[in-house]
Design an enzyme around this catalytic site. Structure first.
Site, PDB file in Angstrom:
ATOM      1  CG  ASP A  90     131.809  17.781  78.690  1.00 56.07           C
ATOM      2  OD1 ASP A  90     132.135  16.904  77.867  1.00 56.07           O
ATOM      3  OD2 ASP A  90     131.931  19.003  78.460  1.00 56.07           O
ATOM      4  CD  GLU A 185     132.890  18.197  72.427  1.00 51.73           C
ATOM      5  OE1 GLU A 185     132.905  18.320  71.188  1.00 51.73           O
ATOM      6  OE2 GLU A 185     131.922  18.582  73.124  1.00 51.73           O
TER       7      GLU A 185
END
Length: 420
Positions: A90, A185
């Site tokens: 991400d 994350e």
């Protein structure tokens, strides 16, 4: 044009992969309750699974939570600890990740880099000291309207390039190598649904660091604090002596924070901070969120107590209001775990040196998936991936740094085999 660039760099597997990965929007969403927080993260994860299968890694798969697991089998008769390499797919919600147009500034000459789609976005050498080490290298940026996504698609690309090399060069001896790509994350949930039993690794490394040659074995410890301010609401025409506006209470709390210390903009090095991140509400009730950071748990507690005292002092002026003060543990300093496994750090430093670099051990003013993984039972320091100016339109990485990071991974698995 991008196809031509990728052909030029076909010998640099990490870079060609990276140029492809950054064009896939994988931005996470801190306000989403789902896992992963955005389905589009799986677009890249599905591609990674297919590429791993194409390399001959037969167990590569994507689970329902958005995690990619894969195994490079051992090719040695030695009993070698199982090592995992991890990166997150991400990108930060702080800056748009849609429509990324990667650009390569070939043989960079040392001048400021003006991004073409927004000429107000300038990567200035004076503000990016690591750039001074990149003269003659090839710098990858976005075009000026989005972030690049080097955090952490550089790490993803480096792990994939190393996996390709190991699968194509069976003469390079290594133990079992696990690959883990995580979602979310950037919103603090990168390990929330990870299955360490399925992963089956003894030690791990995140590829999510910054400067060439660096290894981070110490992170912030982190808590979040959520204040729910309950004021007294009444009709403003009849409010004298009755109204206690929750928005004003929140404003007084924020105004009471120190102006020259204890904030991200006034601290550096090993100094921690108290940082307001979000506010919402009406005169009756306001929610005010903070993140608290320090390298020690004792330092966290001190800052949380400091914030609580501010709240108490402000409430003296609002006798009928109250504030719910909630502390949420986020992650802890990985150093507390890694100190018990010195070989994990020492071998990584050796792998960096073998790549022809000067190894430098650092503390990071932040956290990684490795922070949580370490406390979950997988000791996991952080190796440089080459990413810089992350979470911004000025993000950059160099082709050469990415290739060095790939070499470090390859060196590291061999060192673990040799020392076993």
């Amino acid at each position: 044009m991008l196809e031509i660039i990728m052909k030029k760099y076909q010998m640099f597997s990490a870079s060609t992969r990276f140029l492809k990965y950054v064009q896939i929007d994988t931005q996470s969403d801190p306000n989403s309750p789902s896992n992963p927080s955005t389905e589009k993260q799986k677009d890249l994860s599905r591609l990674l699974v297919q590429e791993l299968l194409d390399l001959g890694i037969t167990d590569a798969h994507l689970d329902e939570w958005g995690y990619v697991y894969a195994t490079i089998p051992s090719n040695t008769e030695k009993h070698v600890p199982t090592i995992c390499f991890c990166s997150h797919v991400d990108t930060s919600p702080d800056c748009s990740g849609a429509g990324v147009k990667p650009l390569i500034h070939f043989n960079w000459d040392g001048t400021d880099i003006v991004l073409p789609d927004d000429s107000t976005q300038v990567i200035k050498v004076a503000e990016h000291p690591d750039l001074k080490e990149q003269i003659g290298n090839d710098i990858i940026t976005a075009s000026g309207t989005t972030l690049l996504g080097a955090d952490n698609k550089a790490g993803v690309a480096e792990i994939m390039a190393a996996a390709e090399y190991l699968m194509q060069n069976p003469d390079v001896k290594h133990g079992t190598v696990k690959i883990l790509f995580t979602p979310d994350e950037e919103v603090g949930r990168g390990t929330e649904k990870v299955d360490l039993k399925k992963l089956g690794a003894d030690f791990g490394y995140t590829m999510d660091g910054e400067s060439l040659g660096t290894l981070e074995d110490e992170t912030f410890s982190a808590d979040a604090v959520s204040l729910t301010i309950h004021g007294i609401s009444t009709h403003p025409g009849f409010a004298k002596g009755k109204l206690e506006n929750a928005m004003k209470i929140a404003g007084d709390i924020l105004a009471a924070l120190p102006k020259d210390t204890l904030s991200p903009e006034t601290t550096e090095g090993m100094e921690g901070f108290i940082h307001p991140t979000q506010i919402s509400g009406i005169q009756e009730a306001v929610k005010l969120d903070f993140i608290i950071r320090d390298f020690t748990v004792a330092g966290l507690y001190e800052k949380e107590s400091f914030l609580q005292n501010i709240v108490n002092q402000v409430l003296v002026n609002y006798p009928n209001s109250r504030v719910d003060f909630k502390v949420i543990e986020q992650y802890r300093n990985m150093k507390e775990v890694l100190v018990n496994y010195p070989q994990v750090v020492d071998f990584a430093l050796e792998a960096i040196e073998q790549a022809g670099l000067k190894a430098e051990k650092r503390s990071i003013r932040g956290g990684t998936d490795g922070s949580r993984l370490s406390f979950m039972g997988l000791p996991c320091p952080n190796i440089f991936a080459g990413e810089h100016a992350f979470h911004s339109k000025l993000e950059w990485v160099s082709v050469q740094d990415m290739e060095k990071a790939t070499q470090v991974i390859i060196n590291l698995v061999q060192i673990w085999e040799q020392r076993s």
